[in-house]
Design an enzyme around this catalytic site. Structure first.
Site, PDB file in Angstrom:
ATOM      1  N   SER A  22       0.823  -1.212   0.000  1.00 32.20           N
ATOM      2  CA  SER A  22       0.000   0.000   0.000  1.00 32.20           C
ATOM      3  C   SER A  22       0.852   1.256   0.000  1.00 32.20           C
ATOM      4  CB  SER A  22      -0.851   0.055   1.271  1.00 32.20           C
ATOM      5  OG  SER A  22      -1.640  -1.075   1.393  1.00 32.20           O
TER       6      SER A  22
ATOM      7  N   HIS B  19      -0.749  -2.577  -7.250  1.00 38.53           N
ATOM      8  CA  HIS B  19      -1.533  -2.254  -6.060  1.00 38.53           C
ATOM      9  C   HIS B  19      -3.024  -2.352  -6.376  1.00 38.53           C
ATOM     10  CE1 HIS B  19      -2.770   0.887  -2.858  1.00 38.53           C
ATOM     11  NE2 HIS B  19      -2.833  -0.322  -2.368  1.00 38.53           N
TER      12      HIS B  19
ATOM     13  N   GLU C  66      -2.961   0.413  -9.238  1.00 43.57           N
ATOM     14  CA  GLU C  66      -1.789   1.267  -9.422  1.00 43.57           C
ATOM     15  C   GLU C  66      -0.604   0.364  -9.805  1.00 43.57           C
ATOM     16  OE1 GLU C  66      -2.286   5.105  -6.479  1.00 43.57           O
ATOM     17  OE2 GLU C  66      -1.697   3.249  -5.529  1.00 43.57           O
TER      18      GLU C  66
ATOM     19  N   ASN D  89      -3.300   6.110  -1.718  1.00 40.62           N
ATOM     20  CA  ASN D  89      -3.155   6.040  -0.262  1.00 40.62           C
ATOM     21  C   ASN D  89      -2.657   7.346   0.344  1.00 40.62           C
ATOM     22  OD1 ASN D  89      -4.205   3.800   1.036  1.00 40.62           O
ATOM     23  ND2 ASN D  89      -2.706   2.499  -0.005  1.00 40.62           N
TER      24      ASN D  89
HETATM   25  P1  NAI Z   1      -3.759  -9.738   5.814  1.00 45.19           P
HETATM   26  O1  NAI Z   1      -3.216  -9.490   7.167  1.00 45.19           O
HETATM   27  O2  NAI Z   1      -5.226  -9.943   5.624  1.00 45.19           O
HETATM   28  O3  NAI Z   1      -3.016 -10.997   5.143  1.00 45.19           O
HETATM   29  C1  NAI Z   1      -1.625 -11.160   5.101  1.00 45.19           C
HETATM   30  C2  NAI Z   1      -1.335 -12.657   4.994  1.00 45.19           C
HETATM   31  O4  NAI Z   1       0.052 -12.854   4.714  1.00 45.19           O
HETATM   32  C3  NAI Z   1      -1.646 -13.431   6.279  1.00 45.19           C
HETATM   33  O5  NAI Z   1      -2.582 -14.443   5.970  1.00 45.19           O
HETATM   34  C4  NAI Z   1      -0.295 -14.023   6.705  1.00 45.19           C
HETATM   35  O6  NAI Z   1      -0.420 -15.329   7.232  1.00 45.19           O
HETATM   36  C5  NAI Z   1       0.449 -14.041   5.384  1.00 45.19           C
HETATM   37  N1  NAI Z   1       1.917 -14.008   5.484  1.00 45.19           N
HETATM   38  C6  NAI Z   1       2.648 -13.216   6.300  1.00 45.19           C
HETATM   39  N2  NAI Z   1       3.961 -13.433   6.053  1.00 45.19           N
HETATM   40  C7  NAI Z   1       4.037 -14.372   5.071  1.00 45.19           C
HETATM   41  C8  NAI Z   1       5.109 -14.983   4.361  1.00 45.19           C
HETATM   42  N3  NAI Z   1       6.379 -14.684   4.643  1.00 45.19           N
HETATM   43  N4  NAI Z   1       4.807 -15.886   3.403  1.00 45.19           N
HETATM   44  C9  NAI Z   1       3.527 -16.209   3.127  1.00 45.19           C
HETATM   45  N5  NAI Z   1       2.463 -15.650   3.749  1.00 45.19           N
HETATM   46  C10 NAI Z   1       2.725 -14.737   4.710  1.00 45.19           C
HETATM   47  O7  NAI Z   1      -3.239  -8.507   4.913  1.00 45.19           O
HETATM   48  P2  NAI Z   1      -3.921  -7.849   3.624  1.00 45.19           P
HETATM   49  O8  NAI Z   1      -4.944  -6.871   4.054  1.00 45.19           O
HETATM   50  O9  NAI Z   1      -4.288  -8.915   2.662  1.00 45.19           O
HETATM   51  O10 NAI Z   1      -2.685  -6.996   3.059  1.00 45.19           O
HETATM   52  C11 NAI Z   1      -1.633  -7.613   2.339  1.00 45.19           C
HETATM   53  C12 NAI Z   1      -0.838  -6.535   1.587  1.00 45.19           C
HETATM   54  O11 NAI Z   1      -1.725  -5.845   0.693  1.00 45.19           O
HETATM   55  C13 NAI Z   1      -0.217  -5.461   2.497  1.00 45.19           C
HETATM   56  O12 NAI Z   1       1.009  -5.070   1.939  1.00 45.19           O
HETATM   57  C14 NAI Z   1      -1.244  -4.324   2.424  1.00 45.19           C
HETATM   58  O13 NAI Z   1      -0.677  -3.072   2.695  1.00 45.19           O
HETATM   59  C15 NAI Z   1      -1.716  -4.444   0.979  1.00 45.19           C
HETATM   60  N6  NAI Z   1      -3.050  -3.901   0.695  1.00 45.19           N
HETATM   61  C16 NAI Z   1      -4.112  -4.107   1.563  1.00 45.19           C
HETATM   62  C17 NAI Z   1      -5.377  -3.615   1.265  1.00 45.19           C
HETATM   63  C18 NAI Z   1      -6.551  -3.876   2.147  1.00 45.19           C
HETATM   64  O14 NAI Z   1      -7.639  -3.290   1.899  1.00 45.19           O
HETATM   65  N7  NAI Z   1      -6.441  -4.719   3.173  1.00 45.19           N
HETATM   66  C19 NAI Z   1      -5.624  -2.852   0.004  1.00 45.19           C
HETATM   67  C20 NAI Z   1      -4.482  -2.779  -0.863  1.00 45.19           C
HETATM   68  C21 NAI Z   1      -3.241  -3.246  -0.506  1.00 45.19           C
END
Ligand code: NAI
Length: 286
Positions: free
Chosen positions: A120, A141, A153, A191
């Site tokens: 993000s 993104h 993005e 963002n």
């Molecule tokens: P989340 O917390 O829902 O999921 C992250 C997942 O990654 C977890 O299931 C965790 O077990 C897994 N994980 C952590 N380390 C790992 C590794 N080394 N190898 C494999 N799996 C691993 O997070 P979310 O919301 O899906 O965000 C993920 C990325 O997307 C972040 O960088 C966030 O900033 C970005 N993002 C999030 C948005 C949102 O609305 N939540 C929107 C756009 C981007």
């Protein structure tokens, strides 16, 4: 045939990873979804199945298509050894953790593999600096929910190759998205613009000028699809807090981006929004 049709590897099976996986599955691409946590993968598969079945019920997919698409989904707890030349990372918003993964991917996959991050706010150039041939690293993104939101993005790091940017933009356009190429600056465009939407809302509620429900209703009455608090619950309050903190650091403590103590308290007490059943609103009965 695009080289990406061999398969897409999505790393991180949380909110965004499962949405991105669903988007590519719906576009008939084979997808491998990777998460270190087996329970998350089970939940992600159930979630994707439910959503594809719902699309079939609504007539947006043909009869039997959901089952057919799901045959192209593989889930794994192993990061290495999968088929595909586009890897999209959607793990925790933490530079050190992401760089560790990218280092591992760079050693494990052939040189023609492209690495995209769904970050993000973090720098693509910094992320790519640990990869052999950083020209194959870029940002993709997606927005939440990834299968529905048209905007993506596409972030160009200082080393990212122009032909790769064009290739990814063409891929996204062909699949019905609206990609926008952006420079590698903290928070990119959306963002950065969105920070005051959350931060002012948090400030207003902390000062008791309005309550959470009033804030969301006012912003919706003003034409926004969601208010700042419903949206934080959808995004994940931890992810939103990490993004604000990352912009605050990257802009050297610029007061506009200072994170809210109220938001920090929510994170520390594990009220993360929809994903934990409790955030600014309660979802435990859903
Ligand atoms: P989340 O917390 O829902 O999921 C992250 C997942 O990654 C977890 O299931 C965790 O077990 C897994 N994980 C952590 N380390 C790992 C590794 N080394 N190898 C494999 N799996 C691993 O997070 P979310 O919301 O899906 O965000 C993920 C990325 O997307 C972040 O960088 C966030 O900033 C970005 N993002 C999030 C948005 C949102 O609305 N939540 C929107 C756009 C981007």
């Amino acid at each position: 045939m695009s080289r990406f049709e061999q398969g897409i590897i999505v790393i991180g099976g949380g909110t965004m990873g499962r949405g991105i996986a669903q988007f590519f599955l719906q576009s008939a691409y084979p997808v491998t979804l990777v998460d270190l946590n087996k329970d998350i993968l089970v939940q992600a598969e159930e979630d994707i199945t439910k959503r594809l079945n719902r699309l079939e019920e609504k007539g947006r997919l043909e009869q039997g298509q959901a089952e057919q698409l799901l045959q192209h989904l593989r889930c794994s707890t192993e990061v290495e050894g999968h088929h595909g030349c586009l890897i999209i990372e959607a793990i925790v918003e933490d530079m050190a953790v992401k760089q560790k993964l990218f280092k591992q991917l760079s050693a494990a996959y052939p040189e023609d593999t492209c690495f995209a991050s769904n970050t993000s706010s973090l720098s693509i150039t910094e992320l790519g600096s640990v990869v052999r041939q950083p020209e194959r690293v870029l940002g993709m993104h997606f927005f939440n929910p990834a299968p529905l939101m048209p905007l993506v993005e596409v972030i160009k790091g200082l080393d990212t190759s122009e032909p790769l940017v064009t290739e990814i933009v063409d891929l996204l356009k062909a699949l019905g998205k609206s990609p926008v190429v952006v420079e590698d600056t903290p928070g990119f465009i959306v963002n950065r613009v969105a920070r005051p939407f959350y931060n002012e809302g948090l400030k207003i509620v902390s000062e008791k000028t309005a309550n959470i429900d009033q804030m969301d209703r006012i912003m919706k009455a003003a034409g926004f699809k969601m208010g700042p608090f419903e949206l934080q619950d959808l995004i994940g309050i931890d992810i939103n807090f990490a993004t604000t903190s990352s912009l605050y650091r990257a802009y050297h403590q610029e007061p506009r981006f200072r994170p809210s103590p109220l938001q920090e308290m929510m994170v520390k007490s594990k009220r993360l929004g929809r994903k934990t059943g409790k955030g600014f609103y309660n979802y435990e009965t859903e």
